[in-house]
Design a protein around this motif. Structure first.
Motif, PDB file in Angstrom:
ATOM      1  N   UNK A 131       0.789  -1.310   0.098  1.00  0.00           N
ATOM      2  CA  UNK A 131       0.064  -0.022  -0.116  1.00  0.00           C
ATOM      3  C   UNK A 131       0.931   1.379  -0.010  1.00  0.00           C
ATOM      4  N   UNK A 132       1.882   1.464   0.681  1.00  0.00           N
ATOM      5  CA  UNK A 132       2.720   2.391   0.597  1.00  0.00           C
ATOM      6  C   UNK A 132       3.496   2.855  -0.529  1.00  0.00           C
ATOM      7  N   UNK A 133       4.071   1.735  -1.262  1.00  0.00           N
ATOM      8  CA  UNK A 133       4.645   1.634  -2.443  1.00  0.00           C
ATOM      9  C   UNK A 133       3.632   1.994  -3.525  1.00  0.00           C
ATOM     10  N   UNK A 134       2.444   1.609  -3.388  1.00  0.00           N
ATOM     11  CA  UNK A 134       1.237   2.048  -4.458  1.00  0.00           C
ATOM     12  C   UNK A 134       1.002   3.524  -4.224  1.00  0.00           C
ATOM     13  N   UNK A 135       0.989   4.121  -2.956  1.00  0.00           N
ATOM     14  CA  UNK A 135       0.654   5.526  -2.736  1.00  0.00           C
ATOM     15  C   UNK A 135       1.819   6.340  -3.245  1.00  0.00           C
ATOM     16  N   UNK A 136       3.010   6.066  -3.046  1.00  0.00           N
ATOM     17  CA  UNK A 136       4.099   6.785  -3.383  1.00  0.00           C
ATOM     18  C   UNK A 136       4.090   6.678  -4.889  1.00  0.00           C
ATOM     19  N   UNK A 137       3.988   5.702  -5.577  1.00  0.00           N
ATOM     20  CA  UNK A 137       4.148   5.428  -7.162  1.00  0.00           C
ATOM     21  C   UNK A 137       2.869   6.394  -7.714  1.00  0.00           C
ATOM     22  N   UNK A 138       1.742   6.119  -7.170  1.00  0.00           N
ATOM     23  CA  UNK A 138       0.722   6.868  -7.770  1.00  0.00           C
ATOM     24  C   UNK A 138       0.833   8.452  -7.796  1.00  0.00           C
ATOM     25  N   UNK A 139       1.329   8.822  -6.674  1.00  0.00           N
ATOM     26  CA  UNK A 139       1.744  10.555  -6.613  1.00  0.00           C
ATOM     27  C   UNK A 139       2.966  10.814  -7.437  1.00  0.00           C
ATOM     28  N   UNK A 140       4.012   9.826  -7.512  1.00  0.00           N
ATOM     29  CA  UNK A 140       5.133  10.043  -8.290  1.00  0.00           C
ATOM     30  C   UNK A 140       4.691  10.476  -9.746  1.00  0.00           C
ATOM     31  N   UNK A 141       3.964   9.598 -10.248  1.00  0.00           N
ATOM     32  CA  UNK A 141       3.405   9.609 -11.752  1.00  0.00           C
ATOM     33  C   UNK A 141       2.809  10.994 -12.077  1.00  0.00           C
ATOM     34  N   UNK A 142       1.704  11.201 -11.159  1.00  0.00           N
ATOM     35  CA  UNK A 142       1.091  12.319 -11.359  1.00  0.00           C
ATOM     36  C   UNK A 142       1.727  13.670 -11.006  1.00  0.00           C
ATOM     37  N   UNK A 143       2.376  13.816  -9.952  1.00  0.00           N
ATOM     38  CA  UNK A 143       3.232  14.980  -9.217  1.00  0.00           C
ATOM     39  C   UNK A 143       4.535  15.228 -10.228  1.00  0.00           C
ATOM     40  N   UNK A 144       5.112  14.404 -10.895  1.00  0.00           N
ATOM     41  CA  UNK A 144       6.473  14.517 -11.448  1.00  0.00           C
ATOM     42  C   UNK A 144       6.518  14.355 -12.902  1.00  0.00           C
ATOM     43  N   UNK A 145       5.314  13.841 -13.430  1.00  0.00           N
ATOM     44  CA  UNK A 145       5.509  13.658 -14.892  1.00  0.00           C
ATOM     45  C   UNK A 145       5.529  14.771 -15.773  1.00  0.00           C
ATOM     46  N   UNK A 146       5.007  15.906 -15.091  1.00  0.00           N
ATOM     47  CA  UNK A 146       5.139  17.318 -15.931  1.00  0.00           C
ATOM     48  C   UNK A 146       6.516  18.228 -15.530  1.00  0.00           C
ATOM     49  N   UNK A 147       7.355  17.662 -14.836  1.00  0.00           N
ATOM     50  CA  UNK A 147       8.678  18.247 -14.518  1.00  0.00           C
ATOM     51  C   UNK A 147       9.497  18.488 -15.927  1.00  0.00           C
ATOM     52  N   UNK A 148      10.002  19.872 -15.855  1.00  0.00           N
ATOM     53  CA  UNK A 148      10.684  20.243 -17.160  1.00  0.00           C
ATOM     54  C   UNK A 148      11.657  19.261 -17.374  1.00  0.00           C
ATOM     55  N   UNK A 149      12.468  18.777 -16.615  1.00  0.00           N
ATOM     56  CA  UNK A 149      13.550  17.692 -16.733  1.00  0.00           C
ATOM     57  C   UNK A 149      13.368  16.736 -15.914  1.00  0.00           C
ATOM     58  N   UNK A 150      14.205  15.387 -16.167  1.00  0.00           N
ATOM     59  CA  UNK A 150      14.210  14.350 -15.542  1.00  0.00           C
ATOM     60  C   UNK A 150      15.008  14.391 -13.989  1.00  0.00           C
ATOM     61  N   UNK A 151      15.443  15.375 -13.903  1.00  0.00           N
ATOM     62  CA  UNK A 151      16.463  15.549 -12.840  1.00  0.00           C
ATOM     63  C   UNK A 151      15.897  15.647 -11.577  1.00  0.00           C
TER      64      UNK A 151
END
Length: 279
Positions: A208-228
């Motif tokens: 459940x913790x891995x799912x919660x982090x992964x779900x938010x990583x995809x939404x929150x970080x996918x639009x970052x200007x670079x991968x850094x």
């Protein structure tokens, strides 16, 4: 809001089922339904006995969009809303977006206007062969809501989003599947069962913790200007795995060829440095 007038809420085997419950109005979306959906999502997200949410509708339609007979606003149109006012579909969509638990939408019949925009932040959308979808706003002289202009292009690409939103046309489950709006199509009486099958698989096999982090990583970080910046956060997460009970259990269960028994909890074991926790 333990009692609801326009939705129902039930938990069974760690799955919370939230059902739009105005079948006499084809589950037309109202202000009250919006607020009850937000409260129910919050309830499920805070309940550690819930691992997955299934969102569905009572009757033959998921939701035909805003119930225009109800007025549509919780303010005086002549005076206009307060600066802090938020439109009803977005109230639900934003709460789904911030969920730590995966949300599966089980859709049959019409899912139009707000009836589709509230599902765009869901992790899965399962459709039926009789499903009809439409972002019909331009055909009503109104505008897209539910933050759908942000979600939809990320799901289906800008070209398809432009077609569907500018034309306002209604389209079938087959087109929705081809373009990536839905994940699978089933017979009408099977959609909900398929959603529960998927929920049970997630519960049995994932942390459940891995799912919660992964779900938010995809939404929150996918639009970052670079991968850094994404890699910087990845590095913190991966660097802490040596002391993570779930990571140890995941490896051991794999090596021992047995189902995992993850013990970490979303309410107390999320990494404290996640940048979105303050929300």
């Amino acid at each position: 809001m333990a009692d609801y007038a326009e939705i129902t809420y039930a938990v069974d085997e760690r799955v919370a089922t939230i059902t739009l419950n105005r079948p006499e109005a084809r589950n037309g979306y109202t202000i009250r339904m919006s607020d009850e959906l937000g409260a129910a999502m919050d309830r499920a997200d805070r309940d550690e006995d819930v691992r997955v949410v299934v969102l569905t509708g009572e009757g033959k339609d998921f939701c035909v969009g805003a119930d225009l007979s109800q007025g549509g606003f919780d303010f005086d149109p002549a005076r206009g809303p307060d600066p802090e006012w938020q439109e009803p579909a977005g109230r639900c969509a934003k709460r789904v977006y911030t969920m730590n638990k995966p949300v599966i939408a089980a859709l049959r019949g019409a899912a139009v206007g707000g009836g589709i925009t509230i599902t765009l932040p869901c992790d899965y959308r399962l459709a039926s062969t009789d499903s009809k979808f439409g972002f019909v706003f331009t055909r009503r002289g109104i505008y897209p809501e539910g933050a759908s202009a942000w979600f939809l292009p990320r799901l289906v690409g800008m070209g398809t989003a432009l077609d569907w939103m500018i034309s306002g046309r209604v389209f079938t489950a087959d087109e929705a599947l081809e373009k990536g709006l839905v994940h699978s199509v089933h017979e009408p009486d099977e959609v909900l069962n398929k959603a529960y099958e998927l929920a049970r698989e997630i519960i049995a096999t994932t942390s459940p913790v891995s799912v919660a982090v992964t779900r938010q990583l995809l939404y929150r970080m996918a639009s970052a200007e670079t991968p850094f910046p994404v890699h910087a956060l990845d590095s913190k997460l991966i660097g802490g795995l040596g002391t993570s009970p779930d990571a140890i259990e995941g490896v051991m269960s794999f090596l021992q060829k047995r189902p995992p028994e993850f013990g970490m909890r979303v309410d107390k074991d999320l990494p404290p440095y996640l940048p979105w926790l303050s929300e």
